[in-house]
Design a protein around this motif. Structure first.
Motif, PDB file in Angstrom:
ATOM      1  N   PHE A  99      42.985  39.791  32.453  1.00  0.00           N
ATOM      2  CA  PHE A  99      42.440  39.328  33.724  1.00  0.00           C
ATOM      3  C   PHE A  99      42.506  40.423  34.784  1.00  0.00           C
ATOM      4  O   PHE A  99      43.553  41.046  34.968  1.00  0.00           O
ATOM      5  CB  PHE A  99      43.221  38.114  34.238  1.00  0.00           C
ATOM      6  CG  PHE A  99      43.173  36.910  33.342  1.00  0.00           C
ATOM      7  CD1 PHE A  99      42.150  35.968  33.467  1.00  0.00           C
ATOM      8  CD2 PHE A  99      44.144  36.708  32.378  1.00  0.00           C
ATOM      9  CE1 PHE A  99      42.110  34.851  32.635  1.00  0.00           C
ATOM     10  CE2 PHE A  99      44.111  35.601  31.542  1.00  0.00           C
ATOM     11  CZ  PHE A  99      43.091  34.668  31.678  1.00  0.00           C
ATOM     12  N   VAL A 100      41.388  40.618  35.501  1.00  0.00           N
ATOM     13  CA  VAL A 100      41.375  41.475  36.676  1.00  0.00           C
ATOM     14  C   VAL A 100      41.918  40.657  37.843  1.00  0.00           C
ATOM     15  O   VAL A 100      41.377  39.583  38.151  1.00  0.00           O
ATOM     16  CB  VAL A 100      39.942  41.958  36.993  1.00  0.00           C
ATOM     17  CG1 VAL A 100      39.928  42.728  38.310  1.00  0.00           C
ATOM     18  CG2 VAL A 100      39.402  42.827  35.868  1.00  0.00           C
ATOM     19  N   PRO A 101      42.984  41.088  38.489  1.00  0.00           N
ATOM     20  CA  PRO A 101      43.526  40.317  39.609  1.00  0.00           C
ATOM     21  C   PRO A 101      42.466  40.029  40.671  1.00  0.00           C
ATOM     22  O   PRO A 101      41.751  40.937  41.115  1.00  0.00           O
ATOM     23  CB  PRO A 101      44.625  41.233  40.162  1.00  0.00           C
ATOM     24  CG  PRO A 101      45.059  42.039  38.980  1.00  0.00           C
ATOM     25  CD  PRO A 101      43.802  42.278  38.191  1.00  0.00           C
ATOM     26  N   GLY A 102      42.342  38.765  41.031  1.00  0.00           N
ATOM     27  CA  GLY A 102      41.360  38.356  42.035  1.00  0.00           C
ATOM     28  C   GLY A 102      40.018  37.966  41.456  1.00  0.00           C
ATOM     29  O   GLY A 102      39.161  37.444  42.175  1.00  0.00           O
ATOM     30  N   LEU A 103      39.798  38.187  40.161  1.00  0.00           N
ATOM     31  CA  LEU A 103      38.553  37.807  39.494  1.00  0.00           C
ATOM     32  C   LEU A 103      38.902  36.777  38.422  1.00  0.00           C
ATOM     33  O   LEU A 103      39.111  37.107  37.258  1.00  0.00           O
ATOM     34  CB  LEU A 103      37.884  39.032  38.872  1.00  0.00           C
ATOM     35  CG  LEU A 103      36.485  38.842  38.262  1.00  0.00           C
ATOM     36  CD1 LEU A 103      35.465  38.491  39.332  1.00  0.00           C
ATOM     37  CD2 LEU A 103      36.058  40.093  37.511  1.00  0.00           C
ATOM     38  N   ASP A 104      38.962  35.519  38.840  1.00  0.00           N
ATOM     39  CA  ASP A 104      39.530  34.501  37.947  1.00  0.00           C
ATOM     40  C   ASP A 104      38.517  33.816  37.046  1.00  0.00           C
ATOM     41  O   ASP A 104      38.876  32.914  36.283  1.00  0.00           O
ATOM     42  CB  ASP A 104      40.307  33.447  38.753  1.00  0.00           C
ATOM     43  CG  ASP A 104      39.426  32.706  39.755  1.00  0.00           C
ATOM     44  OD1 ASP A 104      38.203  32.977  39.801  1.00  0.00           O
ATOM     45  OD2 ASP A 104      39.959  31.854  40.500  1.00  0.00           O
ATOM     46  N   ASP A 105      37.262  34.252  37.073  1.00  0.00           N
ATOM     47  CA  ASP A 105      36.275  33.635  36.182  1.00  0.00           C
ATOM     48  C   ASP A 105      35.710  34.648  35.177  1.00  0.00           C
ATOM     49  O   ASP A 105      34.591  34.516  34.695  1.00  0.00           O
ATOM     50  CB  ASP A 105      35.143  32.969  36.965  1.00  0.00           C
ATOM     51  CG  ASP A 105      34.505  33.862  38.010  1.00  0.00           C
ATOM     52  OD1 ASP A 105      34.868  35.058  38.057  1.00  0.00           O
ATOM     53  OD2 ASP A 105      33.672  33.376  38.789  1.00  0.00           O
ATOM     54  N   ALA A 106      36.521  35.650  34.878  1.00  0.00           N
ATOM     55  CA  ALA A 106      36.193  36.611  33.812  1.00  0.00           C
ATOM     56  C   ALA A 106      37.452  36.855  32.997  1.00  0.00           C
ATOM     57  O   ALA A 106      38.543  36.999  33.548  1.00  0.00           O
ATOM     58  CB  ALA A 106      35.675  37.923  34.391  1.00  0.00           C
ATOM     59  N   VAL A 107      37.286  36.898  31.682  1.00  0.00           N
ATOM     60  CA  VAL A 107      38.408  37.154  30.781  1.00  0.00           C
ATOM     61  C   VAL A 107      38.005  38.279  29.827  1.00  0.00           C
ATOM     62  O   VAL A 107      36.922  38.234  29.235  1.00  0.00           O
ATOM     63  CB  VAL A 107      38.783  35.893  29.975  1.00  0.00           C
ATOM     64  CG1 VAL A 107      40.029  36.169  29.128  1.00  0.00           C
ATOM     65  CG2 VAL A 107      39.015  34.698  30.891  1.00  0.00           C
ATOM     66  N   PHE A 108      38.873  39.268  29.678  1.00  0.00           N
ATOM     67  CA  PHE A 108      38.611  40.422  28.831  1.00  0.00           C
ATOM     68  C   PHE A 108      39.392  40.264  27.532  1.00  0.00           C
ATOM     69  O   PHE A 108      40.603  40.025  27.549  1.00  0.00           O
ATOM     70  CB  PHE A 108      39.005  41.704  29.553  1.00  0.00           C
ATOM     71  CG  PHE A 108      38.148  42.015  30.751  1.00  0.00           C
ATOM     72  CD1 PHE A 108      37.203  43.034  30.703  1.00  0.00           C
ATOM     73  CD2 PHE A 108      38.263  41.275  31.925  1.00  0.00           C
ATOM     74  CE1 PHE A 108      36.395  43.302  31.790  1.00  0.00           C
ATOM     75  CE2 PHE A 108      37.459  41.542  33.023  1.00  0.00           C
ATOM     76  CZ  PHE A 108      36.516  42.555  32.954  1.00  0.00           C
ATOM     77  N   ILE A 109      38.698  40.395  26.414  1.00  0.00           N
ATOM     78  CA  ILE A 109      39.310  40.212  25.103  1.00  0.00           C
ATOM     79  C   ILE A 109      39.176  41.500  24.279  1.00  0.00           C
ATOM     80  O   ILE A 109      38.069  42.033  24.135  1.00  0.00           O
ATOM     81  CB  ILE A 109      38.654  39.046  24.331  1.00  0.00           C
ATOM     82  CG1 ILE A 109      38.796  37.728  25.109  1.00  0.00           C
ATOM     83  CG2 ILE A 109      39.279  38.902  22.945  1.00  0.00           C
ATOM     84  CD1 ILE A 109      40.198  37.216  25.230  1.00  0.00           C
TER      85      ILE A 109
END
Length: 450
Positions: free
Chosen positions: A346-356
């Protein structure tokens, strides 16, 4: 308010995208996977028409099948200890078929642009020009497809290409009777050097390395080496590394024994290179070892030790850059392969994107992305919530010191992770803490009123 499950877009149908899709499906989350190619497998789809595969014809994975496989889908017992790329692709095809993953994949419709909307959500434009809206974005486009090249002074007048484009001794060009320089000492560099140095090809092969590497055997006492050990989450990684360094000399891992430069790091402070044949080729005179190149001058390469050699071909096995071509550069990028991700997701502050899958996981990526995908699915259904941004930033720094604080400062090791420590942390600490943070609230509660 009853939360609505997020409409989810997954970018890529390689191992990360497939595993993410499998977990989302298990949890009942509606999702669409966007894939540029006409097939699944990503890097493991040899000859992938999307140009993203770095697999060469002779490639065998350097992780044993016992460590490689997903926990909920073991590799068949008849597979060899170190499977060929065709075995891995067959395994991924079986995985997709068994769990019905193909029905959610749109082939030939890779994501051209992902635009984050004010207030949350995403506008996705695929390569066919279609635009659709999604609530959650899963970024799983991989990080072994965009070649990174060194910037040596001067000009080389022969043929030079990155190992990403290497297929076999006849592609991308005829590599017979050539003077060849391979730059790098990772697993791909070792494999390609061994293959091109076959006496039958009549090549003169030189291997050049900047930081050198410890060369570890694939088998120890007749068993795959990675099945004989696993790091313990209950002991500091520094202690475990020191213990391994004490027994390492008996395994012949020192590259100076074969004429290569001394590593600029201790064992396991950078990825070791796994190869049985490279020491033999060096010791037999089939490969000439050299330190780093200093400059290029026509067909001549000058090395930092003052020597020089003439070459027809240079093969750069020098790694890859983490790239997100669908994001505007000012929105998100990873210069120098550095990107701050909470729990590598997770990018802090970007809570609707998830990196896998954006990690250099030891011993392998497969169970790592399975672990990440389990948290992804929990997040999507509201059983996991993120901590405050300030806490996320603090934990990123702590994890970075834990996993990479001992590593050499290079683009290859910015995303280093020990899987055994990571999985234990996620299972025993992070998921329970995230469930407690979530309580009765869902990150997608706002969708119910939309």
């Amino acid at each position: 308010m009853t939360p609505t499950l997020p409409r989810t877009a997954v970018i890529g149908a390689g191992i990360s995208g497939l595993t993410a899709g499998k977990m989302l499906k298990d949890y009942g989350v509606p999702y669409t996977t966007f894939e540029t190619s006409d097939r699944i497998g990503g890097n493991w789809a040899f000859g992938n028409p999307n140009g993203r595969s770095s697999a060469y014809r002779s490639l065998h994975i350097d992780t044993s099948r016992q460590r490689l496989c997903f926990r909920d889908f073991p590799m068949p017992d008849h597979y060899p200890s170190f499977p060929h790329h065709t075995d891995v692709k067959e395994y991924l095809d079986a995985y997709a078929d068994t769990f019905g993953l193909l029905e959610n994949i749109e082939f030939g419709k890779g994501v051209e642009h992902a635009a984050h909307r004010d207030g949350g959500g995403w506008e996705i434009t695929d390569q066919a020009g279609n635009q659709r809206d999604f609530d959650l974005l899963v970024v799983a486009n991989g990080h072994h497809w965009n070649p990174r090249l060194p910037d040596f002074p001067g000009t080389f007048t022969g043929t030079a290409f990155h190992s990403h484009h290497y297929v076999d001794p006849h592609q991308p060009m005829e590599l017979t009777g050539k003077r060849i320089l391979v730059v790098g000492l990772g697993n791909s560099a070792a494999d390609i050097t061994v293959e091109l140095s076959s006496r039958a090809l009549q090549n003169e092969v030189t291997l050049s390395t900047r930081s050198s590497a410890w060369i570890v055997p694939k088998y120890i006492a007749g068993r795959p080496g990675d099945t004989l050990w696993r790091t313990s989450p209950h002991l500091p990684l520094s202690w475990q590394r020191k213990a391994l360094q004490l027994v390492a000399p008996a395994m012949g891992v020192d590259p100076t024994k074969y004429g290569l430069p001394a590593p600029n790091h201790k064992l396991f402070e950078a990825h070791p290179t796994q190869s049985v044949e490279l020491p033999l080729r060096l010791g037999s005179g089939d490969v000439t070892p050299k330190p780093n190149a200093e400059r290029l001058d026509g067909d001549t390469v000058h090395f930092v030790d003052g020597t020089a050699g003439q070459f027809d071909v240079i093969v750069y096995a020098t790694g890859y850059d983490i790239t997100f071509p669908f994001f505007d550069a000012e929105f998100l990028s990873a210069p120098g392969n550095r990107i701050r991700l909470y729990k590598r997701m997770f990018v802090p502050g970007l809570d609707d994107a998830v990196f896998i899958g954006f990690a250099q996981a030891i011993p392998t990526l497969f169970p790592f992305v399975e672990c990440q995908s389990r948290l992804l699915a929990s997040y999507a259904v509201g059983r996991y919530a993120l901590p405050p941004v300030t806490e996320m930033e603090r934990v990123i720094d702590v994890d970075q010191r834990l996993y990479t604080g001992h590593c050499t400062d290079s683009a290859r090791h910015t995303q280093q992770v020990d899987f055994f420590h990571y999985e234990h942390d996620m299972r025993t600490r992070e998921l329970p803490a995230g469930l407690k943070r979530a309580g009765s609230r869902s990150p997608w509660a706002r969708l119910a009123s939309v």
